[in-house]
Design a protein around this motif. Structure first.
Motif, short mmCIF file in Angstrom:
data_model
loop_
_atom_site.label_atom_id
_atom_site.label_comp_id
_atom_site.label_asym_id
_atom_site.label_seq_id
_atom_site.Cartn_x
_atom_site.Cartn_y
_atom_site.Cartn_z
N THR A 61 -2.53 -6.45 6.48
CA THR A 61 -2.70 -5.03 6.81
C THR A 61 -1.50 -4.21 6.35
O THR A 61 -1.64 -3.02 6.09
CB THR A 61 -2.88 -4.82 8.32
N SER A 103 0.06 -15.60 15.40
CA SER A 103 0.08 -14.16 15.13
C SER A 103 -0.89 -13.37 16.00
O SER A 103 -0.79 -12.16 16.07
CB SER A 103 -0.20 -13.86 13.65
N SER A 128 -5.76 0.29 16.79
CA SER A 128 -5.53 -1.10 16.38
C SER A 128 -4.15 -1.18 15.78
O SER A 128 -3.52 -0.14 15.51
CB SER A 128 -6.57 -1.54 15.34
N GLY A 129 -3.69 -2.40 15.57
CA GLY A 129 -2.39 -2.58 14.94
C GLY A 129 -2.35 -1.92 13.57
O GLY A 129 -1.40 -1.21 13.22
N ALA A 130 -3.39 -2.14 12.79
CA ALA A 130 -3.41 -1.59 11.44
C ALA A 130 -3.39 -0.06 11.47
O ALA A 130 -2.72 0.57 10.65
CB ALA A 130 -4.65 -2.08 10.70
N CYS A 179 -8.86 -4.18 10.43
CA CYS A 179 -8.73 -5.59 10.82
C CYS A 179 -9.42 -5.71 12.17
O CYS A 179 -10.62 -5.91 12.25
CB CYS A 179 -7.26 -5.98 10.85
N THR A 180 -8.68 -5.52 13.27
CA THR A 180 -9.33 -5.46 14.57
C THR A 180 -10.32 -4.30 14.58
O THR A 180 -10.00 -3.20 14.16
CB THR A 180 -8.27 -5.27 15.67
N HIS A 219 1.70 -9.74 6.83
CA HIS A 219 0.28 -9.70 7.15
C HIS A 219 -0.42 -8.73 6.19
O HIS A 219 0.15 -7.72 5.80
CB HIS A 219 0.14 -9.19 8.59
N HIS A 228 4.54 -0.71 15.54
CA HIS A 228 3.33 -0.65 16.36
C HIS A 228 3.37 -1.84 17.31
O HIS A 228 4.02 -2.84 17.05
CB HIS A 228 2.05 -0.69 15.51
N HIS A 272 -3.46 -5.60 22.34
CA HIS A 272 -4.45 -6.67 22.46
C HIS A 272 -3.87 -8.01 22.06
O HIS A 272 -4.57 -8.99 21.98
CB HIS A 272 -5.68 -6.35 21.62
N LYS A 273 -2.60 -8.09 21.82
CA LYS A 273 -1.97 -9.39 21.64
C LYS A 273 -0.95 -9.56 22.78
O LYS A 273 -1.22 -10.20 23.77
CB LYS A 273 -1.30 -9.48 20.26
N ALA A 315 3.51 -7.08 15.93
CA ALA A 315 2.50 -8.06 16.35
C ALA A 315 3.15 -9.28 17.02
O ALA A 315 2.52 -9.95 17.83
CB ALA A 315 1.66 -8.51 15.16
N THR A 350 8.17 -7.95 9.66
CA THR A 350 7.60 -8.48 10.89
C THR A 350 8.69 -9.32 11.56
O THR A 350 9.35 -10.10 10.89
CB THR A 350 6.36 -9.35 10.58
N ASP A 355 6.80 -4.45 12.20
CA ASP A 355 5.46 -4.81 12.67
C ASP A 355 5.63 -5.54 14.01
O ASP A 355 6.28 -6.58 14.08
CB ASP A 355 4.81 -5.71 11.61
N GLU A 395 0.10 0.94 12.04
CA GLU A 395 0.89 0.89 10.80
C GLU A 395 0.70 2.18 10.01
O GLU A 395 1.66 2.78 9.52
CB GLU A 395 0.45 -0.29 9.93
N ASN A 417 0.72 -4.41 19.29
CA ASN A 417 -0.68 -4.78 19.45
C ASN A 417 -0.88 -5.04 20.93
O ASN A 417 -0.57 -6.13 21.42
CB ASN A 417 -1.02 -6.02 18.64
#
Ligand SMILES: *Cc1c(COP(=O)(O)O)cnc(C)c1O
Length: 964
Positions: A610, A514, A574-576, A337-338, A608, A706, A710-711, A686, A655, A684, A579, A708
C-alpha cells in the motif's frame, strides 16, 4: 484510618481486564523467558528495543477500568448522543438490521474475528456471503461484475474516476465531469483524488455532460435532492462523445427503479448501508462497485470468483489477478487493501433474508409513504423542487426557520439547504405515524391532512413519483440462495452452516505477520450495537452527538500520548487511506512552504504494497531504497538517494519495526537523513503492536503515521474489514489533515479536502479501541507489547532448531513477529510455503502471512493474546510438519504424493473407497492425537490458484513492481 488500600487494590485487580486480554500468565512468562535463557522481561526488552528510542517512562493514561466500569462509563457517554428520527438522507438512512443477522453475524466472533479470505479452503462461508453480496449488487445495478466491497460511496466514486481514466483510450483530456446533483461529500472526496491525479474537475448540470471534453462522468441516481430521471439519453450522448459514465446509485431505490446497467452505464457505485447496516455516525458500511464485463480486468478491490477444488467441487476464492493492474507503477491508481467485508456480508444477508419480494415490499412502502407526503404537501400548497421522487423530497419556498423549530421540538432531523430549501428522505423505519408527524412539523398543527385519506388517494396511483421510463421491468435476486432462507429458522441455519466452514479466532490463533490478529474482547464489541451509537446520522446536528465527540476526543488524546504526535485525524477508513491522507498532509505542507516541487517518495524495498500505491496516488515519484542482507534499510543507499533527489525529496515511508520484524538501530539516523534534505518522515504504524508503551514514532523522528486500529487497537478484522486508519501528525502538519465539506473540522485548513465520506470515518467502531485502551491502562498496554515481543521470540526460539529464522536485531532478538525461511526446504524437498500453509489447516491453524515481505517465507505474529499453551500447540504443529517434510526429503514419501502436497484433507478425502497414498488416512486428517480432540474440517480441498496468486499481501501489490 484502618483502611487497607493495598487489599482494595488487589480486589480491583481481580477483575483486571489485562489478565483477560493477555494470554500468558506469570508462570508462562517465566517459562518462556527461561526457554530463551533471558532472566527477565526487562532484559528481553533491553536486548530488543534500541535504548535510544525507548520512552523511558510509563504512558500518561488514566488508571485502567474493569470491563464493567468501562462499559458503564461508555454508556454514560453514549447517552449524551440523542437518537432523533433522521430524515437527513444524503447517503445515510436508518434501517432495520434483522435480529437474526445482528446476533449471528455482527455480534458473533465466528464472523467478525475471521481474517481476509486469502486461504479459501478455510473461508468458504464468508466467501459465499461475499459472493451473495456481489450477486445482489450485479442484479440491482444491472451490471455484469461487482467487487466484494469498497470503503464508502465517496471513495468508490473516486475509484471509478480513476478507472475511467485507465480504461478510456479514446479521450485524451484530463478532465472529469461530476453532475451537480451528486452528494457534496462524494464531490469532496472525488475532488481530493482528482487534484493529486492531476485531473481537472468539471461540475455542472447532468444534462450538460456530453458538452464537455472529459474522459469520464459521475452522475447520481436518484439525484441528491431526490429527482428521478432517465439517464439513458445522457449516457448515450456521453458515450457518443467517448465519455465513460459512472452512476452513483441508491441501492434501495434500485429495487423499483430501472437499473443503471440497462441505461448503459459503464460503472455503478454506491453504498449498501441501508441494507441493514446501522448508520453509526458515518460507518462502517460497505460500498459497492460494479462494472461491465469489458472492465473486469481493471475493477479495484477484491473480487470473489467461483472456482474448483482438486475433486472438481465448487470452491470459491478471491480472484486476485484482476487487481494486478495496480502492480504496474504508473497505473497504481488504487491502494485499497482493508475493505468492508463484514458489512458486505451483512448487506448480502439482508438481501438473502428478504429476497426480491421482501425488498419490493420494503422499497414499495418507502415510496408509498413518500408519495403520501408529497401529495399532502402539494395539497397544502407547498412547492416541491422535483416532480419525481423515490424516497427524497426537496421543499422550496418554505419557512425553514419555523420548520426547524418544530422539528427540533419533535426530535426530527431534516436536511436544510443553504438556499432555505428543506429536504427529507424516508427509510425502512418510517411509519404512517411518522408521516403524520412530518406533516405537523412541515406544515404546523393546523394542516388538516390525514394520512389514511391520502393513502386512499395514492394507493391506485402505483409508483406515482417514478417516471415511466425509470420503472424497473427486470427481475433480480432470482438465484435460489435469495429464495430459500426467508424464515428465521432457515436463515439461522444458513448463517450457522456458513460460519462452520470458516476458521476464525474462535478456533485457534491466526498468526498473521503484519496483521496483528489479537483478542477482540466481547466487552469491547458490545457497544457497537447500542442504539445511542448505531442510530446516529453522520450529519446529525452537533448538539445531538456530544457523546461521540467525547469518545472521539478521548480516543484521540489516548492515541496522541501513545504515539507522541500532536494531533490525531480520525477520518481515514483503513491503513491505506491513512497513508493517503498523511502523504497529502505532507504535500500540502510543503506547498504552503513554497516547496511544492518536492515530489519524490523514498520507500524501502521491504515496504507493504500500500505504501508505494498511496505515494503514486498523491502524484509522487516512488524511489526504492535497498535493504542490506540483514533486512535493515541500507543507510548508504538512503543517503545517496536523499542527496540525489535533494530539493525534490518530499518524504520517506518507513515501517517500524520494519516489515522484516526487526527494531532497526538506525531508525533515528534514517529519519535525520531525510530531515536534513528537507523531507518529511512517514512512519507506517501497522507495527505499533511492537511499540505501544515502549517507544513512540513521534519521538524518534516521525512527522506523521497512520494507526491500524483494526490491528493494534482491537477492532476485529471482520474477514477483510472494517478498519480505521487515523493518522497522527506533528503540529506543523495539523492544519493539512482531511477536512469535511458538510461537517467542517476544527483546526483544519478550509481547503483541505476529504478522504472519506464521513467526517470521522467509521465512527461507530472507535469505541472498540477506546474501550481497549481504557481497560488496559498504561501498564497493561506496555505489558501487552512486551508479551507480543516475548511471544514472537519464544516462537522464533522454538522453531529455529527446525526452520531458519530470517532477520534478527542487533542482539539476536526479533520484534513482535518472525520470518521463517522455507526456500532452502523447498530446494531439498519441493515442499513450498503454500504446502505448509495448507497442511497447517489439517492441524486446525490458519497459516501465517505467506511470502511477505520476502517470497518463499512465512511471517508469524503471535500477539500478546495467545497463551503459551496455544503458542506451543502452534509450534508443535510446525515442528511436526517439519518432520513430515523430512520424510519427503528422505524419499520415504514421493514429492507428489505426501500429506503436505495433498493438504488440506477433507472428509471427502478420507471417506474415499480407494486410498492410494503412502500415508494413512489418519495421518492425513489427524496428524497428532491432539488434533482429534477438536477437529476443524476444511470444507473443500485445495483450490488451484494460479501462480500469480501466490504472493498475497493483504491483496496489495508487491513493492518489487515499483523498481526501475
Ligand atoms: C495492513 C498494513 C497496511 C494497510 O492497512 P489497511 O488497513 O489494510 O489498508 C499498510 N502497511 C502495513 C505494514 C500493513 O501491515
Amino acid at each position: 484510618m484502618a483502611f487497607d488500600n493495598r487489599r482494595l487494590a488487589q480486589l480491583a485487580n481481580h477483575d483486571a481486564f489485562l489478565q483477560r486480554h493477555n494470554g500468558p500468565d506469570a508462570d508462562d512468562i517465566a517459562a518462556m523467558l527461561e526457554s530463551l535463557e533471558i532472566d527477565s522481561m526487562d532484559s528481553l526488552i533491553d536486548r530488543t528495543v534500541p535504548a535510544s528510542i525507548r520512552l523511558g517512562r510509563e504512558l500518561d493514561l488514566d488508571p485502567p477500568r474493569s470491563e464493567a466500569e468501562a462499559l458503564d462509563y461508555l454508556y454514560r457517554l453514549a447517552r449524551q448522543n440523542r437518537v432523533a428520527k433522521s430524515y437527513i438522507g444524503q447517503g445515510y438512512y436508518d434501517t432495520l438490521l434483522p435480529a437474526v443477522i445482528q446476533r449471528n453475524v455482527l455480534e458473533n466472533p465466528g464472523w467478525y474475528t475471521a481474517y481476509t479470505p486469502y486461504q479459501p479452503e478455510i473461508s468458504q462461508g464468508r466467501l459465499e456471503g461475499l459472493l451473495n453480496f456481489q450477486q445482489m449488487v450485479m442484479d440491482l445495478t444491472g451490471m455484469s461484475l461487482a467487487n466484494a466491497s469498497l470503503l464508502d460511496e465517496a471513495t468508490a466514486a473516486a475509484e471509478a474516476m480513476a478507472l475511467c481514466r485507465r480504461a478510456n483510450k479514446k479521450v485524451k483530456s484530463n478532465a472529469f465531469f461530476v453532475a451537480e446533483d451528486v452528494f457534496p461529500q462524494t464531490l469532496d472526496v472525488v475532488r481530493t483524488r482528482a487534484h493529486y491525479f492531476g485531473f481537472e474537475l468539471v461540475v455542472g448540470p447532468a444534462a450538460e455532460v456530453a458538452e464537455h471534453e472529459v474522459f469520464g462522468a459521475l452522475l447520481q441516481y436518484p439525484g441528491e435532492s431526490g429527482r428521478v430521471h432517465d439517464l439513458t439519453p445522457l449516457i448515450d450522448a456521453a458515450g457518443q462523445a467517448g465519455i465513460m459514465t459512472c452512476v452513483s446509485a441508491d441501492i434501495m431505490s434500485l429495487v423499483l427503479l430501472k437499473e443503471p446497467g440497462a441505461m448503459g452505464a459503464d460503472m455503478v457505485v454506491g453504498s449498501a448501508q441501508r441494507f441493514g447496516v446501522p448508520m453509526g455516525f458515518g460507518g462502517p458500511h460497505a460500498a459497492f462497485f460494479a462494472t461491465t464485463d469489458k472492465l473486469k480486468r481493471s475493477i479495484p478491490g477484491r473480487i470473489i470468483g467461483v472456482s474448483r477444488d482438486e475433486y472438481g467441487h465448487t470452491a470459491l476464492r478471491m480472484a486476485m489477478q484482476t487487481r494486478e493492474q495496480h502492480i504496474r507503477r504508473e497505473k497504481a491508481t488504487s491502494n485499497i487493501c482493508t475493505a468492508q467485508a463484514l458489512l458486505a456480508n451483512i448487506a448480502g444477508f439482508y438481501a438473502v433474508y428478504h429476497g426480491a419480494e421482501g425488498l419490493r415490499t420494503i422499497a414499495g412502502r418507502i415510496h408509498r409513504l413518500t408519495t403520501i407526503l408529497a401529495t399532502g404537501l402539494a395539497q397544502a400548497g407547498v412547492k416541491l423542487v422535483h416532480d419525481s421522487w423515490f424516497d427524497t423530497l426537496r421543499l422550496t419556498g418554505v419557512d425553514a426557520g419555523k420548520i426547524h423549530g418544530r422539528a427540533m421540538a419533535q426530535d426530527v432531523n431534516l436536511r436544510y439547504f443553504a438556499d432555505g430549501d428543506v429536504g427529507l428522505s424516508l427509510d425502512q423505519t418510517t411509519t404512517a405515524h411518522d408521516v403524520a408527524e412530518l406533516f405537523d412539523v412541515l406544515l404546523g398543527e393546523e394542516h388538516g391532512l390525514a394520512v389514511a385519506v391520502l393513502d386512499e388517494a395514492v394507493v391506485n396511483q402505483g409508483l406515482a413519483g417514478i417516471p415511466a421510463a425509470c420503472e424497473r421491468d427486470s427481475d433480480f435476486l432470482t438465484h435460489p440462495t435469495f429464495q430459500r432462507y426467508h424464515s428465521e429458522t432457515e436463515m439461522l441455519r444458513y448463517l450457522k452452516r456458513l460460519e462452520n466452514k470458516d476458521l476464525s479466532l474462535a478456533h485457534a490463533m491466526i498468526p498473521l505477520g503484519s496483521c496483528t490478529m489479537k483478542l477482540n474482547a466481547t466487552a469491547e464489541m458490545m457497544p457497537i450495537t447500542w442504539p445511542e451509537l448505531a442510530r446516529i446520522h453522520p450529519f446529525a446536528p452537533q448538539d445531538q452527538v456530544a457523546g461521540y465527540k467525547q469518545i472521539i476526543g478521548e480516543l484521540a488524546a489516548f492515541l496522541e500520548e501513545i504515539t507522541g504526535y500532536d494531533h490525531i485525524a480520525m477520518q481515514p477508513n483503513s491503513g491505506a487511506q491513512g497513508e493517503y491522507a498523511g502523504l497529502i498532509a505532507i504535500r500540502r505542507y510543503q506547498q504552503a512552504q513554497g516547496e511544492g516541487q518536492r515530489h519524490v517518495c523514498l520507500i524501502p524495498s521491504s515496504a507493504h504494497g500500500t505504501n508505494p500505491a498511496s505515494a503514486a496516488m498523491t502524484h509522487m515519484k516512488v524511489v526504492v531504497v535497498e535493504c542490506d542482507d540483514n533486512g535493515n534499510i541500507d543507510l548508504a543507499d538512503l543517503r545517496h538517494k536523499a542527496e540525489t533527489h535533494g530539493d525534490d525529496l518530499s518524504a520517506i515511508m518507513l515501517t517500524y519495526p520494519s516489515t522484516h520484524g526487526v527494531f532497526e538501530e538506525s531508525i533515528q539516523e534514517a529519519c535525520e537523513i531525510v530531515h536534513q534534505h528537507g523531507g518529511q518522515v512517514y512512519i507506517d504504524g501497522a507495527n505499533m503492536n511492537a511499540q505501544v508503551g515502549l517507544a513512540r514514532p513521534g519521538d524518534f523522528g516521525g512527522d506523521v503515521s497512520h494507526l491500524n486500529l483494526h490491528k493494534t487497537f482491537c477492532i476485529p478484522h471482520g474477514g477483510g474489514g472494517p478498519g480505521m486508519g487515523p493518522i497522527g501528525v506533528k503540529a506543523h502538519l495539523a492544519a493539512h489533515v482531511p477536512n469535511h465539506c458538510v461537517r467542517g473540522l476544527e483546526g483544519v485548513a478550509a481547503d483541505a479536502g476529504a478522504v472519506a465520506a464521513a467526517p470521522f470515518g467509521s465512527a461507530s467502531i472507535l469505541p472498540i479501541s477506546w474501550a481497549y485502551i481504557k481497560m488496559m491502562g498504561a501498564r497493561g498496554l506496555r505489558e501487552a507489547t512486551q508479551l507480543a515481543i516475548l511471544g514472537a521470540n519464544y516462537i522464533a526460539g522454538r522453531l529455529s532448531a527446525h526452520y531458519p529464522v530470517l532477520y534478527k536485531g542487533a542482539n539476536g532478538q526479533v520484534a513482535h513477529e518472525c520470518i521463517i525461511d522455507i526456500r532452502p526446504l523447498k530446494n531439498g524437498s519441493g515442499i513450498s510455503e503454500e504446502d505448509i500453509a495448507k497442511r497447517l489447516m489439517d492441524y486446525g491453524f490458519h497459516a501465517p502471512t505467506m511470502s511477505f515481505p520476502v517470497p518463499g517465507t512465512l511471517m508469524i505474529e503471535p500477539t500478546e493474546s495467545e497463551s503459551r499453551y496455544e503458542l506451543d500447540r502452534f509450534c508443535d504443529a510446525m515442528i511436526h510438519i517439519r518432520e513430515e517434510i523430512a520424510r519427503v526429503e528422505s524419499g520415504e514419501w514421493p514429492a507428489d504424493n505426501n500429506p503436505l502436497v495433498k493438504a488440506p484433507h477433507t472428509m471427502t478425502d478420507i471417506m474415499q473407497d480407494h486410498w492410494e497414498r503412502p500415508y494413512s488416512r489418519e495421518t492425513g486428517a489427524f496428524p497428532t492425537t491432539a488434533v482429534k480432540a477438536a477437529k476443524y474440517w476444511p470444507s473443500v480441498n485445495r483450490v488451484d490458484n494460479v501462480q500469480g496468486d501466490r504472493q498475497l499481501i493483504c491483496s496489495c501489490p508487491s513493492i518489487d513492481a515499483y523498481r526501475d
